[in-house]
Design a protein around this motif. Sequence first.
Motif, PDB file in Angstrom:
ATOM      1  N   THR A   1       2.891   1.545  -3.593  1.00 16.56           N
ATOM      2  CA  THR A   1       2.052   1.809  -4.760  1.00 16.56           C
ATOM      3  C   THR A   1       1.328   3.148  -4.639  1.00 16.56           C
ATOM      4  OG1 THR A   1       0.221   0.530  -3.809  1.00 16.56           O
ATOM      5  CG2 THR A   1       1.716  -0.615  -5.331  1.00 16.56           C
TER       6      THR A   1
ATOM      7  N   ARG B   1       0.826  -1.207   0.000  1.00 17.50           N
ATOM      8  CA  ARG B   1       0.000   0.000   0.000  1.00 17.50           C
ATOM      9  C   ARG B   1       0.862   1.259   0.000  1.00 17.50           C
ATOM     10  NH1 ARG B   1      -4.666   1.780  -1.598  1.00 17.50           N
ATOM     11  NH2 ARG B   1      -6.000   0.530  -0.269  1.00 17.50           N
TER      12      ARG B   1
ATOM     13  N   PHE C   1      -3.397  -2.839  -6.950  1.00 20.08           N
ATOM     14  CA  PHE C   1      -3.382  -1.389  -6.761  1.00 20.08           C
ATOM     15  C   PHE C   1      -2.986  -0.658  -8.046  1.00 20.08           C
ATOM     16  CE2 PHE C   1      -2.286  -2.270  -2.057  1.00 20.08           C
ATOM     17  CZ  PHE C   1      -3.622  -2.346  -1.724  1.00 20.08           C
TER      18      PHE C   1
END
Length: 208
Positions: free
Chosen positions: A74, A71, A121
Amino acid sequence: MQERTDHPDENIGLRKLVLYRDTVVTEAGATPAEPARRASVAAVIRNPWVGTGPSADLSPEQSRVAPVLARLLTGRLIAALGGADAIESFGKAAIVGTAGEIEHAGALIHTPYFGNLVREFLQGESIICFADTRAEAGEELVVPLWHKTHAATRSHYQTISARVSDAPRADEIVVVAAASTGPRPHPRIGDRVTDPVVTTETLEVVPS
């Protein structure tokens, strides 16, 4: 997906994040039709497995740390390159410090807890190409990239160098996610899906 805590630095032992970004303005005296922007984001974290030995189960920390890294990295790539829709190619890498095992690098990037999430993502479908090594602080690592949905698209085979001057320390791991908004400048060497069949039998001479 939500990050595991409001303070990911505390959760994963994050020491620093390093963003590198470039744009090729001209190549071979000409401006590319679509100048690509490239970026890499490196996270320097504490190695959670230092001193645990080669028989240690890596999975508990793997499932805890890798999603947070996916997380963090990206999110910064998307912001740096103008959105997930703008990104066309991606790659991943890790450098483990000298007190760790090369398997510690793999435990973070060669796992669905990282790779699957990075792919999601960044809105990709391809397997993510990679590089990993063990090294002292300041080592440069060349990160390979290819197309995020069409891995056979040769125009997007490219690399970006990642380096953190003071990392990894012996007890750290540097984890990298990288991406590009387009192909190499002036791509013109064909494509794997349209290549002719080439074997030793189809060539008249194969130099020895």
